[in-house]
Write an enzyme that holds these catalytic residues in place. Structure first.
Site, PDB file in Angstrom:
ATOM      1  N   SER A 141      17.095  30.729   3.296  1.00 27.21           N
ATOM      2  CA  SER A 141      18.296  30.430   2.952  1.00 27.21           C
ATOM      3  C   SER A 141      19.401  30.033   3.938  1.00 27.21           C
ATOM      4  CB  SER A 141      18.847  31.891   2.546  1.00 27.21           C
ATOM      5  OG  SER A 141      18.087  31.961   0.967  1.00 27.21           O
ATOM      6  N   LYS A 183      21.555  27.273   3.297  1.00 27.29           N
ATOM      7  CA  LYS A 183      22.856  27.234   2.503  1.00 27.29           C
ATOM      8  C   LYS A 183      24.098  26.941   3.326  1.00 27.29           C
ATOM      9  CE  LYS A 183      20.886  30.309  -1.270  1.00 27.29           C
ATOM     10  NZ  LYS A 183      19.661  30.383  -0.753  1.00 27.29           N
ATOM     11  N   SER A 187      23.253  35.272  -1.685  1.00 30.08           N
ATOM     12  CA  SER A 187      22.260  34.136  -1.547  1.00 30.08           C
ATOM     13  C   SER A 187      21.630  33.403  -2.575  1.00 30.08           C
ATOM     14  CB  SER A 187      21.392  34.512  -0.231  1.00 30.08           C
ATOM     15  OG  SER A 187      20.715  33.352   0.251  1.00 30.08           O
TER      16      SER A 187
END
Length: 334
Positions: A42, A45, A102
């Site tokens: 993640s 991101k 997330s």
């Protein structure tokens, strides 16, 4: 030109790569296997957020603009908000969902919105932006960080990205410090443990998959010094946090700043945050005794929406120099 597939080098869960730098000067304070290609999970991101902030700063989008949710976005694996196809969320809600929970469905929605309705196209823009920032060992394949063998990065490259996020978008950086926000009457807490335990920490992002291990990028401010730390491949969340704390402590010590004891997670006072109009975040402090309960993963609700299609105007992020507000509008079907 994209770098070759990194699948042969990225699978090192349990082996830590790290990188610590001064956010202002860019001086590297410590590093360990910082150029080893790893799976970002993640932490991907962070680039999705970079391009979102860039598009907003270039007046291509606004934070109260509506982002359509496609079927493709709704079926992304957790962590997710449980977005329903055919509905919409604002850009600001998408940003808050990325920095707190997330959420993969929200990341996908932002990616499609900024990529002209195509997440694959957006991933290409992410990689182009990485090259422009000097992240030469990074390739992106999606907006969320869900597993893809060709989606790779390094601790060094993520340090570059974190520093540029902080320095290029000072007016947006406060989003990373949001402890929780309300979405459709649900309290969505921030997953980043460093905000609760490390004095001066104010962002950026956690990441985890089985193959990536536990990843973390943290920025912390003490006195007039801001440091950025990157830890990739930790074997547990506790190990990840303690490793980051030790690396930052050592970095601050090199700057002549004494280490401070870790805080107890319950010591921080929660702030409820509401996504307002025109990109403004509003909040109020609660009593210190109130502790938010972790929200379970929400699955997409069934509303008889099988075969739902939506048509909306979506923006393609421009990578022209100096953030020229050039964009492409077209209709997309989810």
């Amino acid at each position: 030109m994209l770098v070759p597939s990194g699948r042969a080098w990225a699978q090192y869960p349990g082996h830590i790569s790290s990188y610590v730098l001064d956010a202002q000067t860019g001086d590297v304070l410590s590093q360990s296997d910082a150029d080893l290609q790893r799976y970002p999970a993640s932490l991907t991101k962070l680039m999705t957020l970079y391009l979102t902030f860039r598009a907003s700063q270039a007046h291509q989008i606004t934070f109260d603009e509506q982002v359509p949710v496609s079927i493709h976005c709704s079926i992304q694996k957790p962590s997710k908000l449980g977005l329903v196809p055919g509905t919409r969320l604002t850009v600001e809600q998408g940003v808050l969902a990325l920095v707190t929970k997330s959420a993969n469905d929200a990341a996908c929605a932002l990616g499609e919105f900024l990529g002209g309705g195509d997440e694959v196209r957006f991933a290409q823009l992410m990689t182009q932006q990485a090259r422009a920032l000097g992240m030469n060992n990074t390739t992106f394949r999606n907006a969320s960080g869900l597993p893809d063998p060709d989606q790779v990065t390094t601790a060094h490259d993520l340090g570059i990205l974190a520093r540029r996020l902080i320095n290029d978008f000072p007016g947006y950086y406060h989003y990373f410090d949001v402890p929780q926000f309300y979405f459709h009457r649900r309290l969505i807490p921030n997953h980043d443990p460093m905000l609760k335990i490390y004095s001066g920490a104010d962002g950026l992002k956690t990441g985890y998959t089985d193959l990536a291990g536990r990843n973390l990028v943290t920025s912390a401010m003490r006195g007039n010094t801001r440091l950025i730390g990157v830890v990739m491949g930790a074997s547990s969340n506790t190990s990840r946090s303690l490793t980051m704390a030790a690396l930052l402590d050592r970095g601050f010590a090199d700057k002549g700043l004494a280490p401070e004891p870790l805080m107890h997670p319950a010591a921080s006072r929660p702030v409820l945050v509401f996504a307002g109009r025109r990109g403004r975040v509003r909040g109020r402090q609660l009593a210190a005794t109130h502790r938010p309960v972790e929200v379970a993963e929400a699955s997409a609700r069934k509303h008889g929406m099988r075969g739902v299609r939506h048509t909306g105007s979506v923006r393609m992020v421009s990578l022209h120099a100096q953030g020229a507000a050039h964009h492409v509008k077209r209709h997309v079907r989810g």
